[in-house]
Design an enzyme around this catalytic site. Structure first.
Site, short mmCIF file in Angstrom:
data_model
loop_
_atom_site.label_atom_id
_atom_site.label_comp_id
_atom_site.label_asym_id
_atom_site.label_seq_id
_atom_site.Cartn_x
_atom_site.Cartn_y
_atom_site.Cartn_z
N THR A 83 -9.68 -43.00 -42.30
CA THR A 83 -8.86 -43.33 -41.13
C THR A 83 -7.91 -42.21 -40.76
OG1 THR A 83 -8.98 -45.69 -41.67
CG2 THR A 83 -7.21 -45.00 -40.21
N TYR A 122 -12.09 -48.04 -34.69
CA TYR A 122 -12.19 -46.60 -34.52
C TYR A 122 -13.33 -46.03 -35.37
CZ TYR A 122 -9.67 -47.22 -38.85
OH TYR A 122 -9.31 -47.64 -40.10
N THR A 140 -8.84 -45.53 -46.79
CA THR A 140 -8.09 -46.44 -47.66
C THR A 140 -8.95 -47.50 -48.34
OG1 THR A 140 -7.56 -47.88 -45.78
CG2 THR A 140 -5.98 -46.13 -46.31
N ASP A 141 -10.12 -47.82 -47.79
CA ASP A 141 -10.90 -48.93 -48.35
C ASP A 141 -11.30 -48.70 -49.80
OD1 ASP A 141 -10.68 -50.38 -46.06
OD2 ASP A 141 -12.72 -50.03 -45.35
N GLU A 147 -17.69 -63.46 -75.58
CA GLU A 147 -18.88 -63.14 -74.79
C GLU A 147 -18.48 -62.09 -73.75
OE1 GLU A 147 -17.61 -66.19 -74.88
OE2 GLU A 147 -19.02 -67.42 -76.07
#
Length: 346
Positions: free
Chosen positions: A38, A52, A118-119, A311
Site C-alpha cells: 500500500t 487501489y 501490511t497484510d 497431541e
C-alpha cells in the site's frame, strides 16, 4: 559558450558535489529495500483507501516524495519486489534476508528499512527478526492508505522508519515495525484490524516506543524476547512447505491429510481457545506426529498463550502465521521433533 564561464560553472558544480558528499559523509547511511504494498500503491480517486492497486510506485519515487529523509540520513534504495504483500513468497524472503545481512555487515551502514504491504508485513518482519544477525536496526514499515489518498500515511511512516534506522538508541532491539507513530517489536507485533490506521499492536506485550514530531522515544532499554531463536539462512535455497489449517465446529481431518499428501513437512492449526481441537482431530494430530511430521497447535483467537500439548505441540506465544514461519525455519535447519517442541513450549 564562453570557455571562462563554462570553467567557472564546472568549478561551482564540483564544489556543490563535494559539499554534498561531505554533508552525506556526516550523516548515517540507511538502505531502503522496497517490496511494494500500500505504501507504494495508487488509485485514480484520492478517496479510495480499499480498492487501489498495491505496488505501483518504485523505491526511487518513494524516496524523492519525502525530501526530508536527506535531513537525517544518506538514503539509498533497492527494489527487491513491487507487489501486493500477499504475493510475498519464500524466494523474496530469502533474497531479502540475505541482502540485509550483507548490507548490515558494511560498517558504513547504520540500519535498513523494508517497505512492505501490511497484510503480511508481520510475517516478513518476524522472519527477518529470526534470520538477520546484527545489532543494527532493521525497520519494517508500511501504510494503511495508498500514496494517492487524502491524508496518506506512507510519507510520515517512511520518514519515521528512516529516522529510527539511523538512531543509535535503536540498536540491539531486533527487527521493529513502524506505523502510526508507534514502534513495535517484530517478534510480538501483529495486524489487528483490516482497515484502520492503528492496526499494528502487541496486545499483551505493548509497544517499544513512539514518535513525537517524528523523533523516536523508547520506553525501555534494549531487551530481547525470551527464548528468541536465530537461524542462519545464508545457505538455504528453499524452505520446507508448512500449511496452516483453521479450526471450527464439526471439523474433520480431511484437509490435514490433504496437506500432507500435497507435500507439507509441517502443519500449524489455528485451534479454538487454548489450541483446542475435536477428538477426531486430536487423533489425526497424534497419527501425524507419530509419522515424524510436526503439528503445532496455535489459536484462532488472535491473542494469548497456547500451553504445551500431549497431541501435537502448543504454539506458546506464536500466532498461526508466526508459528508457520518459525516451523519452516526449524525444518530448514534440520531440527528434530524434540528441538522443535522446545522452540514453542519452552
Amino acid at each position: 559558450m564562453n570557455k571562462k564561464y563554462l570553467s567557472k560553472t564546472m568549478a561551482a558544480l564540483m564544489l556543490c558535489t563535494s559539499f554534498a558528499s561531505f554533508a552525506n559523509a556526516d550523516k548515517p547511511t540507511v538502505k531502503i529495500y522496497a517490496t511494494g504494498g500500500t505504501i507504494a500503491g495508487s488509485s485514480e480517486s484520492n478517496m479510495d483507501t480499499t480498492d487501489y492497486k498495491a505496488g505501483k510506485i518504485g523505491v526511487d519515487l518513494l524516496i524523492s516524495a519525502v525530501p526530508e529523509l536527506k535531513d537525517f540520513a544518506h538514503v539509498i534504495g533497492e527494489q527487491i519486489a513491487n507487489t501486493d504483500s500477499n504475493n510475498i513468497n519464500q524466494n523474496i524472503l530469502l533474497k531479502l534476508s540475505k541482502a540485509i545481512n550483507l548490507q548490515l555487515a558494511d560498517a558504513k551502514t547504520s540500519g535498513v528499512v523494508v517497505t512492505h504491504g501490511t497484510d503480511t508485513l508481520e510475517e516478513t518482519a518476524f522472519f527477518l527478526d529470526l534470520t538477520v544477525k546484527s545489532d543494527k536496526p532493521v525497520v519494517i514499515v508500511g501504510a494503511m492508505r495508498p500514496a494517492t489518498a487524502i491524508s496518506a500515511d506512507g510519507g510520515m511512516n517512511l520518514l519515521e522508519a528512516v529516522r529510527l534506522a539511523s538512531d543509535d538508541d535503536a540498536k540491539h532491539r531486533g527487527a521493529m515495525v513502524v506505523l502510526n507513530d508507534r514502534i513495535g517489536s517484530a517478534f510480538y507485533t501483529t495486524k489487528t484490524n483490516s482497515t484502520m490506521l492503528d492496526t499494528f499492536k502487541a496486545t499483551e506485550q505493548g509497544y517499544l516506543g513512539a514518535f513525537l514530531s517524528g523523533e523516536p522515544h523508547f520506553y525501555y532499554e534494549p531487551t530481547k524476547p525470551v527464548d528468541k531463536p536465530y537461524f542462519d539462512i545464508s545457505h538455504v535455497k528453499q524452505l520446507p512447505k508448512v500449511k496452516i489449517l483453521y479450526s471450527y465446529q464439526d471439523q474433520d481431518p480431511a484437509l490435514l491429510h490433504a496437506a500432507i499428501k500435497d507435500g507439507a513437512k509441517g502443519i500449524v492449526i489455528a485451534g479454538t481457545g487454548n489450541g483446542s481441537l475435536s477428538d477426531v482431530m486430536l487423533e489425526a494430530v497424534k497419527e501425524t506426529m507419530d509419522k515424524g511430521i510436526p503439528v503445532v497447535r496455535s489459536t484462532r483467537t488472535g491473542n494469548g498463550f497456547v500451553t504445551p500439548k500431549q497431541e501435537g505441540i502448543g504454539s506458546g506465544v506464536y500466532n498461526p502465521q508466526k508459528a508457520k514461519v518459525l516451523l519452516s525455519l526449524a525444518l530448514a535447519h534440520g531440527d528434530n521433533l524434540k528441538t522443535i517442541r522446545n522452540y514453542f513450549e519452552n
